[in-house]
Scaffold this motif. Structure first.
Motif, PDB file in Angstrom:
ATOM      1  N   THR A 122       0.855  -1.185   0.000  1.00  0.00           N
ATOM      2  CA  THR A 122       0.000   0.000   0.000  1.00  0.00           C
ATOM      3  C   THR A 122       0.890   1.234   0.000  1.00  0.00           C
ATOM      4  N   TYR A 123       0.317   2.350  -0.409  1.00  0.00           N
ATOM      5  CA  TYR A 123       1.056   3.610  -0.405  1.00  0.00           C
ATOM      6  C   TYR A 123       0.601   4.448   0.779  1.00  0.00           C
ATOM      7  N   ASN A 124       1.572   5.024   1.496  1.00  0.00           N
ATOM      8  CA  ASN A 124       1.287   5.876   2.647  1.00  0.00           C
ATOM      9  C   ASN A 124       1.467   7.332   2.225  1.00  0.00           C
ATOM     10  N   PRO A 125       0.369   8.060   1.918  1.00  0.00           N
ATOM     11  CA  PRO A 125       0.499   9.448   1.459  1.00  0.00           C
ATOM     12  C   PRO A 125       0.974  10.397   2.546  1.00  0.00           C
ATOM     13  N   PHE A 126       0.735  10.047   3.804  1.00  0.00           N
ATOM     14  CA  PHE A 126       1.140  10.921   4.912  1.00  0.00           C
ATOM     15  C   PHE A 126       2.663  10.929   5.074  1.00  0.00           C
ATOM     16  N   ALA A 127       3.273   9.742   5.052  1.00  0.00           N
ATOM     17  CA  ALA A 127       4.732   9.637   5.211  1.00  0.00           C
ATOM     18  C   ALA A 127       5.452   9.592   3.876  1.00  0.00           C
ATOM     19  N   GLN A 128       4.676   9.543   2.770  1.00  0.00           N
ATOM     20  CA  GLN A 128       5.237   9.417   1.427  1.00  0.00           C
ATOM     21  C   GLN A 128       6.199   8.227   1.366  1.00  0.00           C
ATOM     22  N   ASP A 172      -5.352   8.020   4.503  1.00  0.00           N
ATOM     23  CA  ASP A 172      -4.630   9.255   4.190  1.00  0.00           C
ATOM     24  C   ASP A 172      -3.788   9.766   5.352  1.00  0.00           C
ATOM     25  N   ASN A 173      -4.102   9.332   6.571  1.00  0.00           N
ATOM     26  CA  ASN A 173      -3.344   9.758   7.746  1.00  0.00           C
ATOM     27  C   ASN A 173      -2.192   8.813   8.081  1.00  0.00           C
ATOM     28  N   THR A 189      -5.288  -5.784  13.148  1.00  0.00           N
ATOM     29  CA  THR A 189      -4.195  -5.073  13.803  1.00  0.00           C
ATOM     30  C   THR A 189      -3.945  -3.759  13.077  1.00  0.00           C
ATOM     31  N   GLN A 190      -3.858  -2.673  13.825  1.00  0.00           N
ATOM     32  CA  GLN A 190      -3.557  -1.373  13.235  1.00  0.00           C
ATOM     33  C   GLN A 190      -2.164  -0.925  13.683  1.00  0.00           C
ATOM     34  N   VAL A 191      -1.389  -0.397  12.714  1.00  0.00           N
ATOM     35  CA  VAL A 191      -0.009   0.005  12.985  1.00  0.00           C
ATOM     36  C   VAL A 191       0.231   1.416  12.454  1.00  0.00           C
ATOM     37  N   ASP A 192       1.306   2.056  12.957  1.00  0.00           N
ATOM     38  CA  ASP A 192       1.651   3.395  12.500  1.00  0.00           C
ATOM     39  C   ASP A 192       2.578   3.329  11.293  1.00  0.00           C
ATOM     40  N   ASP A 193       3.202   4.474  10.932  1.00  0.00           N
ATOM     41  CA  ASP A 193       4.053   4.540   9.755  1.00  0.00           C
ATOM     42  C   ASP A 193       5.196   3.533   9.775  1.00  0.00           C
ATOM     43  N   ALA A 249     -13.436  -5.491   2.946  1.00  0.00           N
ATOM     44  CA  ALA A 249     -13.859  -4.352   2.133  1.00  0.00           C
ATOM     45  C   ALA A 249     -13.757  -3.073   2.947  1.00  0.00           C
ATOM     46  N   ARG A 250     -13.634  -1.954   2.250  1.00  0.00           N
ATOM     47  CA  ARG A 250     -13.560  -0.651   2.908  1.00  0.00           C
ATOM     48  C   ARG A 250     -14.488   0.319   2.199  1.00  0.00           C
ATOM     49  N   LYS A 251     -15.232   1.090   2.984  1.00  0.00           N
ATOM     50  CA  LYS A 251     -16.086   2.142   2.455  1.00  0.00           C
ATOM     51  C   LYS A 251     -15.928   3.352   3.365  1.00  0.00           C
ATOM     52  N   GLY A 252     -15.288   4.405   2.843  1.00  0.00           N
ATOM     53  CA  GLY A 252     -15.016   5.558   3.692  1.00  0.00           C
ATOM     54  C   GLY A 252     -14.094   5.165   4.824  1.00  0.00           C
ATOM     55  N   LYS A 253     -14.515   5.412   6.058  1.00  0.00           N
ATOM     56  CA  LYS A 253     -13.712   5.065   7.230  1.00  0.00           C
ATOM     57  C   LYS A 253     -14.188   3.784   7.898  1.00  0.00           C
ATOM     58  N   ASN A 254     -15.104   3.073   7.242  1.00  0.00           N
ATOM     59  CA  ASN A 254     -15.615   1.819   7.779  1.00  0.00           C
ATOM     60  C   ASN A 254     -14.976   0.631   7.070  1.00  0.00           C
ATOM     61  N   PHE A 255     -14.799  -0.469   7.818  1.00  0.00           N
ATOM     62  CA  PHE A 255     -14.303  -1.724   7.251  1.00  0.00           C
ATOM     63  C   PHE A 255     -15.388  -2.790   7.377  1.00  0.00           C
ATOM     64  N   TYR A 256     -15.397  -3.702   6.404  1.00  0.00           N
ATOM     65  CA  TYR A 256     -16.375  -4.786   6.387  1.00  0.00           C
ATOM     66  C   TYR A 256     -15.657  -6.098   6.065  1.00  0.00           C
ATOM     67  N   MET A 257     -16.144  -7.198   6.658  1.00  0.00           N
ATOM     68  CA  MET A 257     -15.636  -8.534   6.374  1.00  0.00           C
ATOM     69  C   MET A 257     -16.830  -9.435   6.092  1.00  0.00           C
ATOM     70  N   VAL A 258     -16.947  -9.922   4.854  1.00  0.00           N
ATOM     71  CA  VAL A 258     -18.104 -10.716   4.427  1.00  0.00           C
ATOM     72  C   VAL A 258     -17.732 -12.192   4.414  1.00  0.00           C
ATOM     73  N   PHE A 259     -18.638 -13.037   4.916  1.00  0.00           N
ATOM     74  CA  PHE A 259     -18.396 -14.479   4.948  1.00  0.00           C
ATOM     75  C   PHE A 259     -19.720 -15.188   5.206  1.00  0.00           C
ATOM     76  N   ASN A 260     -19.711 -16.509   5.146  1.00  0.00           N
ATOM     77  CA  ASN A 260     -20.893 -17.330   5.439  1.00  0.00           C
ATOM     78  C   ASN A 260     -20.771 -17.930   6.835  1.00  0.00           C
ATOM     79  N   ASP A 261     -21.892 -17.930   7.588  1.00  0.00           N
ATOM     80  CA  ASP A 261     -21.829 -18.429   8.965  1.00  0.00           C
ATOM     81  C   ASP A 261     -23.181 -18.998   9.378  1.00  0.00           C
TER      82      ASP A 261
END
Length: 521
Positions: free
Chosen positions: A269-275, A347-348, A382-386, A421-433
């Motif tokens: 992925t590209y990090n526009p904040f840290a370039q 973007d952040n 898991t979320q990580v920084d630059d 999947a991602r829409k705006g600032k929301n994340f989604y995970m689709v599966f069968n259960d």
């Protein structure tokens, strides 16, 4: 049969009122087989249904989800009686473009098929690339950024041919004309093996990573032996190739790795904040004995300077936050260790990594030869920084089982999996259960899905506040009603937030297949 279909249509019509999802009319499909969905920019949806040992059925649905075309065109270049691999299906210049690789005339070939998005008609079929022979096999890696009409194809000599190099990238415009070719240099004489790890296109450019191996200490089984105590010792390197979209300059760098790192796959992925360029590497090594097969995995986060790609920072992803959450919620000291299957960077500069635990064991059968069991469990976020430092993590309950034994339907393997999947600032995970798992948590009992035909399509939603909820994808089902997605061929359009899939609809003993759409907010 007609009455059953009429009842189904009425049920769907009532369920869709006031809901942001839709199930179409039952389709004239008996064997679900392999499928591929494409949601076009013009609002149409195309279903590519590969009938077993027959031909390709293409169905077109308009923006109101009404079927407007269905046809089976003859493909002169594709042999449906021989094995083939569907590489990608793209929307390019208002056409559906399908890439397939197949062996033809003792050569490994990449084929391109173009279809009219309004009628499904086959417009053109052409040979994009071919190897000299099966002994000098080329591997093909189509690459495209989701917001770009242009694309590229990476050609690489098969990894089994040691010390032979033929690696290059060809760029095409939206009319499928070759506009640029870039040779990727590598001194193969210095290494014993080369393998492509990842080839991806982000807004700023194309990043290609390759694994280079140089054997230092030979052993009885060589470097491919799965038994630890009999393996060779290899030096591993990560070869980086970066092609900026606004420059003809090719940037190259080699990153030394430890002998315990075995590059398997990666995400860019590209990090526009840290370039900077973010690269997530999965190190994976199979170990096994007789009927048992296991895998030793590690995940490494690389921060690569966009201007000088030889400037690389590395950090291990150990899911520290997720493991702390697991131990708080359950009475266990075990640690979670999964394999990444998706990565997003906003973007952040905040990067979100999705992982799962996968295990597989082999079984020998006298009639069928080798069979296997696949077991996929909990989703880790898991979320990580630059720099790849972990900031937050959580585990979500998930468990699916698939076996290649005869008792499992042949198409069951197309129902397993998770789509992030991602829409705006929301994340989604689709599966069968299973329905009974809808309200389960990591601390409560969660049933493993064995019968995928008795599941409903669901999704996890994680909003910007990291609040997580679980929902039905196609509305709450009635008693003995199941709406199951074919996950292997589904499609998600991030621009509109639309998920599209072929759906197995089951009500009692009646089973039919239809298209399904759901829109995320």
């Amino acid at each position: 049969m007609k009455s059953a279909l009429l009842i189904l249509a009425c049920i769907i019509s009532l369920a869709c009122q006031g809901q942001d999802w839709h199930l179409g009319q039952p389709l004239d499909i008996k064997d679900p087989g392999r499928n591929k969905i494409l949601y076009m920019k013009n609002g149409n949806t195309l279903l590519f249904h590969f009938e077993k040992d027959k031909t390709l059925l293409v169905k077109v649905f308009d923006s109101t989800h009404k079927e407007i075309a269905s046809r089976k065109d003859k493909h002169k270049m594709l042999n449906f009686n021989m094995p083939f691999d569907v590489k990608v299906l793209w929307d390019i210049n208002d056409e559906a473009v399908l890439f397939v690789d197949q062996e033809m005339n003792s050569k490994h070939c990449l084929l391109r098929f173009r279809y009219d998005p309004h009628t499904g008609r086959l417009v053109d079929e052409s040979l994009v690339g071919e190897s000299q022979s099966l002994n000098k096999k080329l591997e093909f890696y189509p690459i495209k950024h989701k917001d770009d009409e242009n694309y590229a194809i990476l050609f690489c000599m098969d990894k089994s041919h040691r010390r032979m190099s033929d690696i290059f990238v060809v760029f095409f415009d939206n009319k499928h004309q070759s506009v640029k070719e870039v040779q990727l240099p590598v001194d193969r004489k210095k290494y014993d093996d080369l393998d492509i790890v990842s080839a991806q296109w982000q807004p700023k450019g194309v990043l290609i990573t390759a694994s280079l191996i140089k054997t230092q200490v030979y052993a009885l089984g060589g470097s491919k032996d799965p038994i630890n105590e009999r393996s060779s010792t290899d030096d591993h390197f990560l070869q980086l190739y970066y092609i900026p979209v606004d420059s003809k300059e090719l940037k190259c760098a080699i990153v030394p790795l430890s002998t315990g790192v075995f590059p398997n796959s990666g995400f860019y992925t590209y990090n526009p904040f840290a370039q900077s360029l973010n690269f997530l590497l999965l190190s994976s090594r199979e170990v096994g004995y007789q009927n048992y097969e296991g895998t030793v995995r590690r995940t490494l986060f690389f921060k690569i300077d966009e201007q000088d790609i030889s400037s690389v920072g590395v950090n291990g992803i150990n899911h520290v936050m997720a493991n702390a959450y697991l131990q708080r919620q359950t009475d266990t000291n075990r640690l979670y260790s999964g394999s990444p299957f998706a990565m997003f960077t906003n973007d952040n500069g905040l990067t979100t990594i999705f992982s799962q635990t996968r295990s597989k064991s082999l079984q020998r059968e006298r009639i069928e030869g080798y069979s296997y069991d696949a077991y996929v469990t909990n989703i880790c976020i898991t979320q990580v920084d630059d720099n790849g430092n972990e900031l937050w993590g959580i585990l979500l309950p998930f468990a699916q089982y698939y076996s290649s034994y005869r008792s499992f339907p042949a198409y069951a393997r197309y129902l397993i999996n998770v789509l992030p999947a991602r829409k705006g600032k929301n994340f989604y995970m689709v599966f069968n259960d299973y329905d009974k798992n809808l309200s389960s948590s990591i601390a409560s009992h969660h049933d493993t899905v064995y019968n995928l035909g008795a599941t409903n399509a669901c999704y996890y939603k994680m909003d910007r506040k990291k609040e997580i909820s679980k929902h039905y994808l196609f509305g709450e089902p009635m008693a003995a009603e199941y709406k199951t997605c074919f996950m292997s061929g589904c499609c998600y359009d991030e621009r509109t937030g639309t998920f599209a899939s072929l759906v197995q609809y089951r009500k009692g003993k009646n089973i039919s297949f239809c298209m399904g759409w759901s829109k995320f907010d």
